[in-house]
Design an enzyme around this catalytic site. Structure first.
Site, PDB file in Angstrom:
ATOM      1  N   GLU A   1       0.970   0.327  -9.434  1.00 54.76           N
ATOM      2  CA  GLU A   1       0.733  -0.902  -8.673  1.00 54.76           C
ATOM      3  C   GLU A   1       0.352  -0.488  -7.263  1.00 54.76           C
ATOM      4  O   GLU A   1       1.200  -0.047  -6.489  1.00 54.76           O
ATOM      5  CB  GLU A   1       1.997  -1.779  -8.663  1.00 54.76           C
ATOM      6  CG  GLU A   1       2.389  -2.310 -10.028  1.00 54.76           C
ATOM      7  CD  GLU A   1       1.340  -3.213 -10.633  1.00 54.76           C
ATOM      8  OE1 GLU A   1       0.536  -3.797  -9.872  1.00 54.76           O
ATOM      9  OE2 GLU A   1       1.305  -3.349 -11.859  1.00 54.76           O
TER      10      GLU A   1
ATOM     11  N   GLU B   1      -7.443  -1.009   3.607  1.00 54.59           N
ATOM     12  CA  GLU B   1      -6.426  -2.062   3.536  1.00 54.59           C
ATOM     13  C   GLU B   1      -5.681  -2.118   4.861  1.00 54.59           C
ATOM     14  O   GLU B   1      -5.195  -1.097   5.362  1.00 54.59           O
ATOM     15  CB  GLU B   1      -5.454  -1.786   2.392  1.00 54.59           C
ATOM     16  CG  GLU B   1      -4.400  -2.867   2.217  1.00 54.59           C
ATOM     17  CD  GLU B   1      -3.460  -2.583   1.050  1.00 54.59           C
ATOM     18  OE1 GLU B   1      -2.728  -3.509   0.646  1.00 54.59           O
ATOM     19  OE2 GLU B   1      -3.461  -1.435   0.541  1.00 54.59           O
TER      20      GLU B   1
ATOM     21  N   CYS C   1       1.050  -6.313  -0.590  1.00 51.38           N
ATOM     22  CA  CYS C   1      -0.117  -5.763  -1.272  1.00 51.38           C
ATOM     23  C   CYS C   1      -1.073  -6.834  -1.775  1.00 51.38           C
ATOM     24  O   CYS C   1      -2.235  -6.545  -2.042  1.00 51.38           O
ATOM     25  CB  CYS C   1       0.324  -4.862  -2.426  1.00 51.38           C
ATOM     26  SG  CYS C   1       1.396  -5.689  -3.628  1.00 51.38           S
TER      27      CYS C   1
ATOM     28  N   GLY D   1       2.923   1.464  -4.670  1.00 45.14           N
ATOM     29  CA  GLY D   1       2.673   2.041  -3.364  1.00 45.14           C
ATOM     30  C   GLY D   1       1.189   2.180  -3.099  1.00 45.14           C
ATOM     31  O   GLY D   1       0.372   1.418  -3.630  1.00 45.14           O
ATOM     32  N   SER D   2       0.838   3.174  -2.307  1.00 44.36           N
ATOM     33  CA  SER D   2      -0.553   3.345  -1.897  1.00 44.36           C
ATOM     34  C   SER D   2      -1.362   4.061  -2.968  1.00 44.36           C
ATOM     35  O   SER D   2      -0.822   4.790  -3.809  1.00 44.36           O
ATOM     36  CB  SER D   2      -0.612   4.160  -0.600  1.00 44.36           C
ATOM     37  OG  SER D   2      -0.231   5.510  -0.847  1.00 44.36           O
TER      38      SER D   2
ATOM     39  N   PHE E   1       8.245   0.236   0.254  1.00 45.25           N
ATOM     40  CA  PHE E   1       9.083  -0.230   1.357  1.00 45.25           C
ATOM     41  C   PHE E   1       8.947  -1.719   1.625  1.00 45.25           C
ATOM     42  O   PHE E   1       9.858  -2.347   2.157  1.00 45.25           O
ATOM     43  CB  PHE E   1       8.736   0.540   2.641  1.00 45.25           C
ATOM     44  CG  PHE E   1       7.452   0.090   3.295  1.00 45.25           C
ATOM     45  CD1 PHE E   1       7.401  -1.036   4.103  1.00 45.25           C
ATOM     46  CD2 PHE E   1       6.278   0.801   3.104  1.00 45.25           C
ATOM     47  CE1 PHE E   1       6.222  -1.452   4.695  1.00 45.25           C
ATOM     48  CE2 PHE E   1       5.093   0.403   3.692  1.00 45.25           C
ATOM     49  CZ  PHE E   1       5.061  -0.737   4.496  1.00 45.25           C
ATOM     50  N   ASN E   2       7.803  -2.318   1.278  1.00 43.88           N
ATOM     51  CA  ASN E   2       7.537  -3.668   1.777  1.00 43.88           C
ATOM     52  C   ASN E   2       8.387  -4.743   1.113  1.00 43.88           C
ATOM     53  O   ASN E   2       8.740  -5.743   1.728  1.00 43.88           O
ATOM     54  CB  ASN E   2       6.048  -4.005   1.648  1.00 43.88           C
ATOM     55  CG  ASN E   2       5.554  -3.913   0.226  1.00 43.88           C
ATOM     56  OD1 ASN E   2       6.059  -3.140  -0.584  1.00 43.88           O
ATOM     57  ND2 ASN E   2       4.538  -4.700  -0.089  1.00 43.88           N
TER      58      ASN E   2
END
Length: 457
Positions: free
Chosen positions: A211, A335, A245, A189-190, A115-116
């Protein structure tokens, strides 16, 4: 039957025609992606603002970076596709043998975006996949619904479904896609979801690039140019409201300059975002109320030296600095992915390095120093995906620098040649001499075996 099986079947049947292996097909896909971005630049900018008030610079960043990636592959595609010579043992070379490396596409590739940076981090992997000759299924983030809806409208207008298709939705749709035997999966993502993706990929032995993220360390030593350091850290940490990230996750600053560093950092933040950052056109919002509440929970009031305000319904957390922080603080347990920056004083660089090394390896790391020995010591000892010296974040803009994580921050690298190589199967070939005998066959009795083996060394 899986509702997306026909989509994958269509792409695989097309892939098996070998059409995607041609340079013209790949260049055509790149040109289509370029037109999609250029024709709809304002629509993408409006969607990014609608979803979480991304400021103009960050909007255009999401358009211009993929366009730069397209340009790179357009200029270098022929050389990237060409078979590369590889050395062979002198004995084999004397017999007329040679080695070659052929880069061939894997096949239908699933790209799951975050989303970022919902445009950039969906399209950059897709562009690399297309340049490498792979059909692509795009899964944009459901947390940016306006951007996802725009992609859903535009992708069919610019691409044939056997080349590029799109699936929107949430957990149910991702689960269904992950059940299918794609030939490659690219996930951003996470780490939590990354493990889910990797488990699903293992069922089909599908290669992946993951990633992910983590707490990215930043070190500012006593020799650093503080004016340079504070500006770059302030921007690097607070761009996209900290939802980046590769953002500096925390700062170790030498105790002898800590007070000066904090004072300058506060001035820098005020210069960038004003006395009231909620009114700044250059400061984005958190993606959700849930994430706003999560990040706000990291704010320890007695350690706030700048900022500290938040508005959960408004999805706003003010750029906040916590000092002096320790590893026991809530913000240091994971994080942050938001605009709360812990600052820790230190006395000995060696102790800092040992502490960082015992934490999960990060996607990025940064050091500000004029002391080359200190820089070399940090880079030589601390493992992380990539980073900068006397800068933050900008390494992810450079197509000649492979980008990716290590350990819990991810696996696999992309960007530029690294992206093309990662999304291609490296097919190693030994080209034999059709007219010269190379006797390596039984029976071996009476043969000079050492001589036979010598051609391979």
């Amino acid at each position: 039957m899986n509702k997306y099986q026909s989509l994958l079947d269509r792409q695989r049947e097309f892939f098996l025609t070998d059409a995607t292996k041609s340079e013209p097909w790949r260049l055509d896909q790149l040109e289509r992606m370029e037109r999609l971005l250029c024709d709809n630049q304002q629509a993408f900018c409006d969607a990014l603002y609608q979803d979480f008030r991304k400021p103009p610079f960050e909007q255009l960043f999401e358009i211009t970076v993929p366009l730069g990636v397209i340009d790179y592959y357009r200029r270098h595609l022929a050389e990237l596709m060409a078979p590369q010579p590889a050395p062979v043992p002198p004995g084999l070379a004397a017999e007329g043998y040679r080695g070659e490396i052929h880069m061939e596409p894997y096949g239908p590739t699933l790209v799951i975006g975050p989303f970022n940076a919902p445009v950039l981090l969906l399209l950059d992997p897709a562009i690399a996949a297309l340049a490498a000759g792979n059909p692509v299924v795009l899964k944009p983030a459901n947390m940016t619904p306006t951007v996802a809806a725009l992609f859903q409208t535009l992708i069919p207008q610019y691409f044939a479904p056997e080349a590029v298709s799109i699936v929107t939705g949430g957990r149910e749709e991702i689960s269904a896609l992950l059940e299918l035997p794609f030939d490659f999966i690219f996930f951003t993502g996470s780490a939590t979801v990354g493990k889910v993706v990797m488990r699903a990929a293992a069922e089909h032995l599908t290669p992946v690039i993951l990633e992910l993220g983590g707490q990215n360390p930043t070190v500012v030593d006593a020799t650093a140019n503080l004016d340079i350091a504070v500006d770059r850290i302030a921007w690097g940490h607070n761009a996209i409201s900290g939802q980046w990230c590769i953002a500096p996750g925390y700062v170790y600053v030498h105790r002898s300059i800590a007070d000066d560093f904090i004072a300058r950092l506060k001035r820098s933040l005020t210069a960038m975002y004003g006395e009231d950052p909620s009114a700044s056109p250059d400061f984005a919002r958190m993606i959700s109320e849930h994430d706003t509440r999560r990040v706000a929970s990291y704010i320890v009031p007695e350690k706030v030296v700048h900022g500290g305000r938040f508005d959960i319904p408004g999805r706003y957390v003010e750029p906040t600095v916590l000092y002096p922080s320790t590893w026991d603080d809530p913000a240091m347990q994971q994080e942050i992915f938001g605009p709360v920056l812990p600052v820790l004083p230190y006395d000995d660089l060696g102790e800092v390095i040992e502490t960082i090394k015992r934490k999960p390896r990060s996607l990025a790391a940064y050091i500000f120093s004029r002391d080359q020995a200190a820089v070399d010591r940090f880079l030589g000892s601390v493992s992380f995906g990539g980073g900068c010296v006397n800068q933050t974040n900008l390494h992810c803009w450079i197509d000649s620098l492979p980008f990716g994580g290590v350990g819990l921050s991810g696996m696999g690298k992309y960007y530029g040649k690294a992206g093309f190589d990662a999304l291609s199967n490296t097919k190693a070939m030994l080209i034999g001499n059709p007219d010269k005998v190379l006797d390596v066959f039984p029976p071996y009795a009476g043969k000079d075996i050492a001589k036979i083996l010598s051609v391979f060394s």
